[in-house]
Design a protein around this motif. Structure first.
Motif, PDB file in Angstrom:
ATOM      1  N   VAL A   1      20.288  98.408  30.155  1.00  0.00           N
ATOM      2  CA  VAL A   1      18.954  98.006  30.587  1.00  0.00           C
ATOM      3  C   VAL A   1      18.485  96.747  29.871  1.00  0.00           C
ATOM      4  N   ALA A   2      17.637  96.017  30.546  1.00  0.00           N
ATOM      5  CA  ALA A   2      16.897  94.900  29.955  1.00  0.00           C
ATOM      6  C   ALA A   2      15.523  94.945  30.599  1.00  0.00           C
ATOM      7  N   PHE A   3      14.507  95.121  29.797  1.00  0.00           N
ATOM      8  CA  PHE A   3      13.158  95.282  30.317  1.00  0.00           C
ATOM      9  C   PHE A   3      12.447  93.944  30.430  1.00  0.00           C
ATOM     10  N   ALA A   4      11.787  93.727  31.553  1.00  0.00           N
ATOM     11  CA  ALA A   4      10.988  92.520  31.743  1.00  0.00           C
ATOM     12  C   ALA A   4       9.957  92.444  30.626  1.00  0.00           C
ATOM     13  N   GLY A   5       9.803  91.281  30.053  1.00  0.00           N
ATOM     14  CA  GLY A   5       8.858  91.099  28.973  1.00  0.00           C
ATOM     15  C   GLY A   5       9.414  91.474  27.614  1.00  0.00           C
ATOM     16  N   ALA A   6      10.649  91.972  27.586  1.00  0.00           N
ATOM     17  CA  ALA A   6      11.242  92.385  26.318  1.00  0.00           C
ATOM     18  C   ALA A   6      12.528  91.620  26.011  1.00  0.00           C
ATOM     19  N   ILE A   7      12.752  90.533  26.714  1.00  0.00           N
ATOM     20  CA  ILE A   7      13.951  89.740  26.464  1.00  0.00           C
ATOM     21  C   ILE A   7      13.732  88.807  25.281  1.00  0.00           C
ATOM     22  N   GLU A   8      12.634  88.076  25.305  1.00  0.00           N
ATOM     23  CA  GLU A   8      12.298  87.141  24.228  1.00  0.00           C
ATOM     24  C   GLU A   8      11.294  87.803  23.305  1.00  0.00           C
ATOM     25  N   VAL A   9      11.770  88.488  22.279  1.00  0.00           N
ATOM     26  CA  VAL A   9      10.888  89.129  21.295  1.00  0.00           C
ATOM     27  C   VAL A   9      11.322  88.691  19.903  1.00  0.00           C
TER      28      VAL A   9
END
Length: 134
Positions: A92-100
């Motif tokens: 999974v890769a959650f939208a809004g959680a890639i660049e943290v």
């Protein structure tokens, strides 16, 4: 079970897929949702013989990750556990959680860790925190 036929040992490996961990052809003995393969504990951390006793089943690891962790001084049981997570592709890769900010959140690690849900899961403390692993 999301393993490829080659990873399950049901087919001869064909061409590797460079986008996949292990090229999609490395044999993986268990599904990511199977029983635990890498056990960590304070006792295993202190005693190599306890670590060997608790970790007596085959456990695929990402060798490059294992070398980096060992080179950084991470003890063998924890390095093996973490390198085992990297033997598979994350699901999974959650939208809004890639660049943290990895210094401020464990979101990337939790995403990877949660895609290898087995009978037991290690949860390191969120930064900054003094609560300890859980």
């Amino acid at each position: 079970d999301d393993r490829t036929p080659a990873e399950r040992g049901e087919a001869r490996p064909s061409a590797e897929d460079p986008r996949m961990s292990g090229g999609g052809v490395r044999r993986l003995a268990k599904s990511r949702y199977d029983s635990i393969s890498a056990y960590i504990s304070q006792q295993a951390h202190r005693s190599p013989s306890v670590a060997r006793h608790l970790n007596d089943v085959p456990c695929e690891t990402d060798e490059a990750t294992l070398r980096v962790l060992a080179g950084e001084g991470i003890d063998e049981p924890l390095a093996r556990h973490l390198a085992h997570l990297f033997a598979r592709d994350p699901l999974v890769a959650f939208a809004g959680a890639i660049e943290v900010d990895d210094a401020a959140t464990t979101e990337h690690f939790e995403s990877l860790n949660s895609t290898n849900w087995q009978t037991m899961r290690w949860k390191p403390p969120p930064p900054p925190s003094a609560c300890g692993p859980r």
